[in-house]
Design an enzyme around this catalytic site. Structure first.
Site, short mmCIF file in Angstrom:
data_model
loop_
_atom_site.label_atom_id
_atom_site.label_comp_id
_atom_site.label_asym_id
_atom_site.label_seq_id
_atom_site.Cartn_x
_atom_site.Cartn_y
_atom_site.Cartn_z
N THR A 98 53.89 -11.50 111.50
CA THR A 98 52.59 -12.17 111.46
C THR A 98 52.82 -13.64 111.79
O THR A 98 53.41 -14.38 110.99
CB THR A 98 51.96 -12.08 110.05
OG1 THR A 98 51.85 -10.71 109.69
CG2 THR A 98 50.58 -12.73 110.03
N LYS A 173 45.15 -9.81 113.09
CA LYS A 173 45.88 -9.79 111.81
C LYS A 173 45.42 -10.95 110.92
O LYS A 173 45.23 -10.78 109.70
CB LYS A 173 47.39 -9.89 112.10
CG LYS A 173 48.26 -10.15 110.89
CD LYS A 173 48.31 -9.00 109.89
CE LYS A 173 49.05 -9.41 108.63
NZ LYS A 173 49.21 -8.34 107.67
N LYS A 241 52.02 -18.69 103.99
CA LYS A 241 52.22 -18.88 105.43
C LYS A 241 51.03 -18.33 106.21
O LYS A 241 50.49 -18.98 107.11
CB LYS A 241 53.53 -18.19 105.82
CG LYS A 241 53.90 -18.16 107.28
CD LYS A 241 53.60 -16.87 107.98
CE LYS A 241 54.18 -15.61 107.38
NZ LYS A 241 53.89 -14.40 108.13
#
Ligand code: NAD
Length: 296
Positions: A98, A173, A241
């Protein structure tokens, strides 16, 4: 594309079970991780060890990358001993990490200059999905390469969706993370409120799971919150993150993400206080402390 040879870089919580499924499906896997123990473990499963990403690229025309962040993907591809040094033309890099959609497009252009395809293919479904080969995989890249890599992705996922050109998989995502984290933190906040109101939490969760407020989070993460089981799954530092990536990408396109921005601040608080290697659902402890509840 060498159908039976696959390189795999990044053998963490997700990468290890994903690579094992590929071995079971008959692929020969050449692996690298900067954590030597992760490589040794995969060797016991039948994988070939490699010394660097460039070593992996010299042995495989299809390479899967499953590392934490944008900077890690860049390092694996373009640092000294990176994939770019040895990869052959007509190869494919499938990036299942990701990361930033912008960095994904940058990597696609860089690899494209060597006539190598880049597919962004981040996943949802968590560690359970990785172990059961039931991931949902969100793919960005050209349609022809998508069809070529589909059999490989289907070994690891029960749903493989082509979202559009390079960057679209990573964008999907991040959008998915907005949906999921809203549910997750809503669940934690609801449970803390219920506790402060003196409710029996098990009875409340059971009742809520039968109404319109039920969710995957409530059904799957709810019990771990009641059990105070904060082992990862999905580590808090990776969620922090992902939220940083959402807020950055939203800024690029002027999308308002007010709820995600607040949640991102809660994760900054959590990581400033402790270890980011716990499960991301330990965010409930921050909400408890804000509410004056003291627990381990
Ligand atoms: P992890 O931290 O368990 O594993 C990452 C692995 O990458 C580690 O073994 C690490 O040593 C290795 N690594 C890091 N930099 C490297 C480099 N430069 N070269 C070689 N190896 C390197 O993380 P994870 O949970 O497996 O997550 C991997 C990716 O998948 C992340 O982008 C994460 O956001 C995403 N993801 C995780 C989950 C989950 O539930 N854990 C779910 C969906 C998506």
């Amino acid at each position: 594309m060498g159908k039976k040879n696959i390189g795999f870089i990044g053998l963490g919580i997700m990468g290890t079970p994903m690579a094992k499924h590929l071995i079971k499906a008959g692929y020969e896997i050449a692996v690298y991780d900067k954590n030597i123990d992760a490589v040794k473990h995969m060797v016991t499963e039948g994988a070939k060890p490699c010394e660097s990403p460039s070593d992996v690229a010299s042995k495989s025309k299809t390479i899967i990358v499953m590392v934490p962040d944008s900077s890690d993907v860049k390092a694996v591809i373009s640092d000294n001993n990176g994939i770019l040094e040895t990869i052959g033309t007509e190869s494919v890099v499938i990036d299942m990490s990701t990361i930033s959609p912008k960095v994904g497009i940058e990597m696609a252009n860089l690899l494209g200059s060597k006539r190598v395809k880049y597919m962004d293919a981040p996943v949802t479904g968590g560690v359970v999905g990785a172990h059961n080969a039931k991931l949902s995989i969100l793919v960005g890249g050209d349609a022809e390469t998508f069809e070529n890599v589909l059999p490989i992705l289907k070994v690891m996922g029960s749903n493989v969706a082509h979202m559009g050109p390079n960057g679209a998989g990573h964008a999907a995502k991040l959008a998915n993370q907005i949906l999921g984290i809203g549910c997750m933190v809503g669940l934690a906040e609801g449970l803390v409120f219920a506790e402060k109101m003196g409710l029996d939490l098990s009875a409340f969760m059971d009742a809520a799971s039968k109404g319109a407020s039920t969710s995957w989070m409530l059904e799957n993460v709810g019990p771990t919150l009641l059990d105070r089981d904060f082992s990862p799954g999905f580590m808090a530092r990776h969620m922090r993150k992902d939220l940083r990536l959402v807020v950055e990408a939203a800024g690029d396109v002027h999308a308002a993400v007010p709820i995600t921005s607040i949640i991102s601040q809660l994760y900054e608080q959590m990581l400033s206080e402790g270890d980011g290697s716990v499960g991301h659902h330990a965010i409930i402890k921050v909400i408890e402390r804000l509410s004056g509840i003291k627990k381990d």
